[in-house]
Design a protein around this motif. Sequence first.
Motif, PDB file in Angstrom:
ATOM      1  N   CYS A 416       0.844  -1.199   0.000  1.00 35.08           N
ATOM      2  CA  CYS A 416       0.000   0.000   0.000  1.00 35.08           C
ATOM      3  C   CYS A 416       0.876   1.245   0.000  1.00 35.08           C
ATOM      4  CB  CYS A 416      -0.877  -0.042   1.264  1.00 35.08           C
ATOM      5  SG  CYS A 416      -1.949   1.360   1.469  1.00 35.08           S
ATOM      6  N   CYS A 417       0.624   2.144  -0.894  1.00 31.96           N
ATOM      7  CA  CYS A 417       1.396   3.394  -0.937  1.00 31.96           C
ATOM      8  C   CYS A 417       0.865   4.336   0.151  1.00 31.96           C
ATOM      9  CB  CYS A 417       1.277   4.031  -2.310  1.00 31.96           C
ATOM     10  SG  CYS A 417      -0.228   4.983  -2.520  1.00 31.96           S
ATOM     11  N   PRO A 418       1.565   5.438   0.424  1.00 32.89           N
ATOM     12  CA  PRO A 418       1.102   6.335   1.499  1.00 32.89           C
ATOM     13  C   PRO A 418      -0.243   7.016   1.195  1.00 32.89           C
ATOM     14  CG  PRO A 418       3.431   6.692   1.037  1.00 32.89           C
ATOM     15  CD  PRO A 418       2.915   5.806  -0.057  1.00 32.89           C
ATOM     16  N   GLY A 419      -0.572   7.179  -0.093  1.00 33.66           N
ATOM     17  CA  GLY A 419      -1.865   7.758  -0.449  1.00 33.66           C
ATOM     18  C   GLY A 419      -2.068   9.163   0.105  1.00 33.66           C
ATOM     19  N   LEU A 420      -3.327   9.567   0.121  1.00 33.99           N
ATOM     20  CA  LEU A 420      -3.654  10.957   0.462  1.00 33.99           C
ATOM     21  C   LEU A 420      -3.388  11.313   1.928  1.00 33.99           C
ATOM     22  CD1 LEU A 420      -4.682  13.590  -0.740  1.00 33.99           C
ATOM     23  CD2 LEU A 420      -7.010  12.788  -0.437  1.00 33.99           C
ATOM     24  N   TYR A 422      -0.531  11.173   3.200  1.00 36.25           N
ATOM     25  CA  TYR A 422       0.802  11.792   3.198  1.00 36.25           C
ATOM     26  C   TYR A 422       1.196  12.428   1.870  1.00 36.25           C
ATOM     27  CZ  TYR A 422       1.645   9.152   7.502  1.00 36.25           C
ATOM     28  OH  TYR A 422       1.569   8.652   8.780  1.00 36.25           O
ATOM     29  N   CYS A 423       0.706  11.874   0.773  1.00 30.87           N
ATOM     30  CA  CYS A 423       1.303  12.184  -0.528  1.00 30.87           C
ATOM     31  C   CYS A 423       0.564  13.325  -1.211  1.00 30.87           C
ATOM     32  CB  CYS A 423       1.265  10.947  -1.416  1.00 30.87           C
ATOM     33  SG  CYS A 423       1.894  11.272  -3.053  1.00 30.87           S
ATOM     34  N   THR A 424       1.335  14.261  -1.680  1.00 33.33           N
ATOM     35  CA  THR A 424       0.760  15.457  -2.275  1.00 33.33           C
ATOM     36  C   THR A 424       0.150  15.185  -3.661  1.00 33.33           C
ATOM     37  OG1 THR A 424       1.236  17.770  -2.699  1.00 33.33           O
ATOM     38  CG2 THR A 424       2.941  16.231  -3.280  1.00 33.33           C
ATOM     39  N   LEU A 425       0.481  14.051  -4.253  1.00 35.15           N
ATOM     40  CA  LEU A 425      -0.043  13.730  -5.587  1.00 35.15           C
ATOM     41  C   LEU A 425      -1.283  12.856  -5.544  1.00 35.15           C
ATOM     42  CD1 LEU A 425       3.347  12.859  -7.332  1.00 35.15           C
ATOM     43  CD2 LEU A 425       2.165  15.046  -7.276  1.00 35.15           C
ATOM     44  N   ALA A 426      -1.646  12.401  -4.354  1.00 34.51           N
ATOM     45  CA  ALA A 426      -2.695  11.381  -4.248  1.00 34.51           C
ATOM     46  C   ALA A 426      -4.066  11.908  -4.635  1.00 34.51           C
ATOM     47  CB  ALA A 426      -2.732  10.845  -2.824  1.00 34.51           C
ATOM     48  N   ASN A 427      -4.891  10.998  -5.119  1.00 31.40           N
ATOM     49  CA  ASN A 427      -6.303  11.288  -5.356  1.00 31.40           C
ATOM     50  C   ASN A 427      -7.176  10.812  -4.216  1.00 31.40           C
ATOM     51  OD1 ASN A 427      -5.992  12.392  -7.926  1.00 31.40           O
ATOM     52  ND2 ASN A 427      -5.886  10.368  -8.845  1.00 31.40           N
ATOM     53  N   MET A 457      -2.362  -1.739  -3.473  1.00 27.34           N
ATOM     54  CA  MET A 457      -3.214  -0.553  -3.527  1.00 27.34           C
ATOM     55  C   MET A 457      -2.407   0.727  -3.710  1.00 27.34           C
ATOM     56  SD  MET A 457      -6.218   0.358  -0.914  1.00 27.34           S
ATOM     57  CE  MET A 457      -5.533  -0.877   0.093  1.00 27.34           C
ATOM     58  N   SER A 458      -2.882   1.594  -4.596  1.00 21.76           N
ATOM     59  CA  SER A 458      -2.233   2.890  -4.830  1.00 21.76           C
ATOM     60  C   SER A 458      -3.257   4.002  -4.667  1.00 21.76           C
ATOM     61  CB  SER A 458      -1.663   2.975  -6.249  1.00 21.76           C
ATOM     62  OG  SER A 458      -0.806   1.902  -6.519  1.00 21.76           O
ATOM     63  N   GLY A 459      -2.766   5.157  -4.231  1.00 22.67           N
ATOM     64  CA  GLY A 459      -3.637   6.317  -4.057  1.00 22.67           C
ATOM     65  C   GLY A 459      -3.755   7.170  -5.304  1.00 22.67           C
ATOM     66  N   CYS A 460      -3.043   6.805  -6.360  1.00 24.12           N
ATOM     67  CA  CYS A 460      -3.210   7.489  -7.648  1.00 24.12           C
ATOM     68  C   CYS A 460      -2.564   6.654  -8.738  1.00 24.12           C
ATOM     69  CB  CYS A 460      -2.644   8.911  -7.630  1.00 24.12           C
ATOM     70  SG  CYS A 460      -0.867   9.017  -7.915  1.00 24.12           S
ATOM     71  N   ILE A 461      -2.743   7.104  -9.957  1.00 24.72           N
ATOM     72  CA  ILE A 461      -2.321   6.350 -11.139  1.00 24.72           C
ATOM     73  C   ILE A 461      -0.803   6.147 -11.198  1.00 24.72           C
ATOM     74  CG2 ILE A 461      -2.128   8.370 -12.642  1.00 24.72           C
ATOM     75  CD1 ILE A 461      -3.711   5.029 -13.629  1.00 24.72           C
ATOM     76  N   ASN A 462      -0.037   6.869 -10.397  1.00 29.59           N
ATOM     77  CA  ASN A 462       1.416   6.669 -10.427  1.00 29.59           C
ATOM     78  C   ASN A 462       1.822   5.279  -9.931  1.00 29.59           C
ATOM     79  OD1 ASN A 462       2.242   9.164 -11.540  1.00 29.59           O
ATOM     80  ND2 ASN A 462       1.701  10.146  -9.615  1.00 29.59           N
ATOM     81  N   ALA A 463       0.934   4.625  -9.215  1.00 31.99           N
ATOM     82  CA  ALA A 463       1.062   3.179  -8.962  1.00 31.99           C
ATOM     83  C   ALA A 463       2.236   2.781  -8.082  1.00 31.99           C
ATOM     84  CB  ALA A 463       1.113   2.415 -10.292  1.00 31.99           C
ATOM     85  N   CYS A 464       2.588   3.629  -7.122  1.00 33.30           N
ATOM     86  CA  CYS A 464       3.663   3.240  -6.200  1.00 33.30           C
ATOM     87  C   CYS A 464       3.271   1.992  -5.407  1.00 33.30           C
ATOM     88  CB  CYS A 464       3.978   4.383  -5.245  1.00 33.30           C
ATOM     89  SG  CYS A 464       4.423   5.897  -6.101  1.00 33.30           S
ATOM     90  N   GLY A 465       1.978   1.743  -5.253  1.00 35.03           N
ATOM     91  CA  GLY A 465       1.525   0.545  -4.536  1.00 35.03           C
ATOM     92  C   GLY A 465       1.339  -0.651  -5.451  1.00 35.03           C
ATOM     93  N   THR A 577       6.553  10.786  -8.389  1.00 34.80           N
ATOM     94  CA  THR A 577       5.880   9.959  -7.403  1.00 34.80           C
ATOM     95  C   THR A 577       6.651   9.934  -6.098  1.00 34.80           C
ATOM     96  OG1 THR A 577       7.019   8.061  -8.269  1.00 34.80           O
ATOM     97  CG2 THR A 577       4.839   8.506  -9.127  1.00 34.80           C
ATOM     98  N   GLN A 578       5.927   9.701  -5.011  1.00 37.51           N
ATOM     99  CA  GLN A 578       6.556   9.834  -3.712  1.00 37.51           C
ATOM    100  C   GLN A 578       6.504   8.575  -2.870  1.00 37.51           C
ATOM    101  OE1 GLN A 578       5.240  13.319  -1.686  1.00 37.51           O
ATOM    102  NE2 GLN A 578       5.890  14.640  -3.330  1.00 37.51           N
ATOM    103  N   GLY A 579       5.867   7.567  -3.387  1.00 38.52           N
ATOM    104  CA  GLY A 579       5.632   6.424  -2.518  1.00 38.52           C
ATOM    105  C   GLY A 579       6.769   5.425  -2.446  1.00 38.52           C
ATOM    106  N   THR A 580       7.764   5.527  -3.307  1.00 38.12           N
ATOM    107  CA  THR A 580       8.774   4.480  -3.325  1.00 38.12           C
ATOM    108  C   THR A 580      10.142   5.062  -3.275  1.00 38.12           C
ATOM    109  OG1 THR A 580       8.718   4.445  -5.728  1.00 38.12           O
ATOM    110  CG2 THR A 580       7.309   2.914  -4.571  1.00 38.12           C
TER     111      THR A 580
HETATM  112  S1  SF4 Z   1       2.250   9.269  -6.135  1.00 38.25           S
HETATM  113 FE1  SF4 Z   1       2.633   7.205  -5.425  1.00 38.25          FE
HETATM  114  S2  SF4 Z   1       2.549   7.397  -3.176  1.00 38.25           S
HETATM  115 FE2  SF4 Z   1       1.534   9.169  -4.012  1.00 38.25          FE
HETATM  116  S3  SF4 Z   1      -0.615   8.564  -4.062  1.00 38.25           S
HETATM  117 FE3  SF4 Z   1       0.268   8.200  -6.086  1.00 38.25          FE
HETATM  118  S4  SF4 Z   1       0.798   6.043  -6.015  1.00 38.25           S
HETATM  119 FE4  SF4 Z   1       0.536   6.701  -3.885  1.00 38.25          FE
END
Ligand code: SF4
Lengths: 580, 94
Positions: A416-420, A422-427, A457-465, A577-580
């Motif tokens: 699971c990525c940090p998502g919204l 923590y992450c400024t890019l999250a949806n 699971m990812s919080g946005c399309i960047n797919a860190c999760g 992306t910020q999750g990885t």
């Molecule tokens: S940028 Fe990566 S860490 Fe941030 S919400 Fe999207 S998938 Fe998750």
Amino acid sequence: MYQYDEIDQRLVEERAAQFRGQVARRLAGEITEDEFKPLRLQNGVYMQLHAYMLRIAIPYGFLTSRRLRRLAHIARTYDKGYGHLSTRQNIQFNWIKLVDVPDILDELADVQMHSIQTSGNCIRNTTADAYAGVARDEIEDPRPWCELIRQWSTFHPEFAFLPRKFKIAVTGAPDEDRAAVRFHDIGLRILENAEGQRGFEVIVGGGLGRTPLVGEVIHEFLPQASLISYLEAILRVYNLFGRRDNKFKARIKILVDALGAAEFKRLVDEEWALIKDSAIDVTEEELERIRRYFIPAAYEELPSSDARLASFSLGKDRAFGQWVRNNTRHHKVPGYTIVTIAVKAPGQPPGDLTHEQMDALADLSERYTQGRLVVTHAQNLVLPDVKTEDLPALHAELLPLGLATANAGKLTDIICCPGLDYCTLANATSIPIAEAISARFDDVDYLNDIGDVSLKMSGCINACGHHHIGNIGVLGIDKRGEEFYQLMLGGAPGNDAAIGKILGPAFAKHEIVDAVDRVIQRYLTLRESPDEPFIDALRRVGLEPFKEAAYPDAKKDKRPAASARAASATTVAAPETQGT
Amino acid sequence: MAALPAVVTANETETGTVVYRTPDGRLSPNLSEAWVVEDAERLEAALAELQTQQAIVCDPYAFPVKVEAGVPMPLSTRERIRSQGPTVALPRAS
Ligand code: SF4
């Protein structure tokens, strides 16, 4: 474990000193944020939703107890007492103050750690099979090769400003890919031919994000001695032809896809012809020098413990038995076992470790596994060299630490990525969904009945999760300020690599856990036997039965309009992306 | 430019702390103290002013709010979480 030589050590110390000067100039107002941003990113410092985040490199995931204690100290002294294991075997601290970063980098350099190339458009930390060096199915330890790649790519002047970030993964286990090599910019599989020679299968152009693609093989058996010249040729072709006009199309996967693998290979071969057999490639002596640092643990001569391990898993202590069954693996050395510490306790954010847990794990690693630990891309830790006889004692010590969750490889072992949060890019938030799923399925017997299934699971399309390559994938999307979740099925990261398919309209936040539950229920009713894993059943019957289960009201009344709309309304996110 | 009414925010350069511009020109970590700007020109001026204070704050921007019981409430989930902290409990020692 690789030990820095004088050059490595001086490099990280000088880099820390250089960044100290840059931070001082930034805080004095001598440089603007725009000027400073690329400098801080080159040192792993992001600005997240609430604060700065510092990402620290853990080369190929390998840690020593000393380094883990230093990370615990950083969590305690400079952060809010915890760290987050990332999906690329690194660790991140979420509440760092910029003014403290120079001191943190000094503290890291002292234990041969750093944040170099953990961000920016350069070659990032090379990842490896988390069981490297101890796996029974491995033909060669990939870590010396990872280390060679680290040394080659660190501050490589030609590759400091690539079109986009670049990630390499290596595995030495041909039968089970635990490093997701087909989803990296370059994936390397060590193979052995009929003559007993070793070589690399070179896979290029895999990746996730907004354009998920399975990598293509461009060399079936690259002689090991030619690795660096061949990597250099690939990077040169990418550097030259990769798109710099559009960040969303700048990864090498887009180039390989646009040219076709055959044409890409032709260009690489052309470039390679100019540099192969030159001084770029390392000599056998140099490789041997690196290999010598990877001293195997001091193993005792013990009889095989396979039967003992099996008996543990069936013993009277059910909690211990389930943990042995799910969280241990056969070791290549008789009498030893590989242990996975699942950092996935019910109700806890996946991959988060408190400083107390880090210190305790450092102690345990010294007593049970010669001070060695591995961070996995599944956001867990591995203790690689535990004597099988010690497993009951180790388990008893892990229990009070909240680190004995017996769910490795099971549904609640969620990436699971940090998502919204923590992450400024999250949806959308992702951690609360992971926590709700782990609470819903908090029953080891039930998890074992369900069997091996991955949920990502990812919080946005960047797919860190890594949601595209979960057997079950969940992607957070934004619909007019509301959090919605797409469900996809059928992804797989290993030798059977596959990208999941979207099941249908996105679910509202309050619906997604029930939807996952219904998918699992349907699997349990349609599997041919308890031995048929989720992914096999899905491949046998297709998506349709799962779709019916996930959307039980679809025929009776149409799905709520908002959910249906949300399926096609993924908010465009910026690409850093910020999750990885 | 954000829809109005809006609040001006940034992160402190030294610490990264989320801050909001108050009516008297201070920077407060509390959204409840934020200045709710109703006028596009004044919003632009406030942002421009913060842009000149780069040693103190970075990347200022504005986001739309509604005012409830005299307190600005962000319209987006993102800004709500940014103002209140993560929606999940932070990990603590067991
Ligand atoms: S940028 Fe990566 S860490 Fe941030 S919400 Fe999207 S998938 Fe998750």
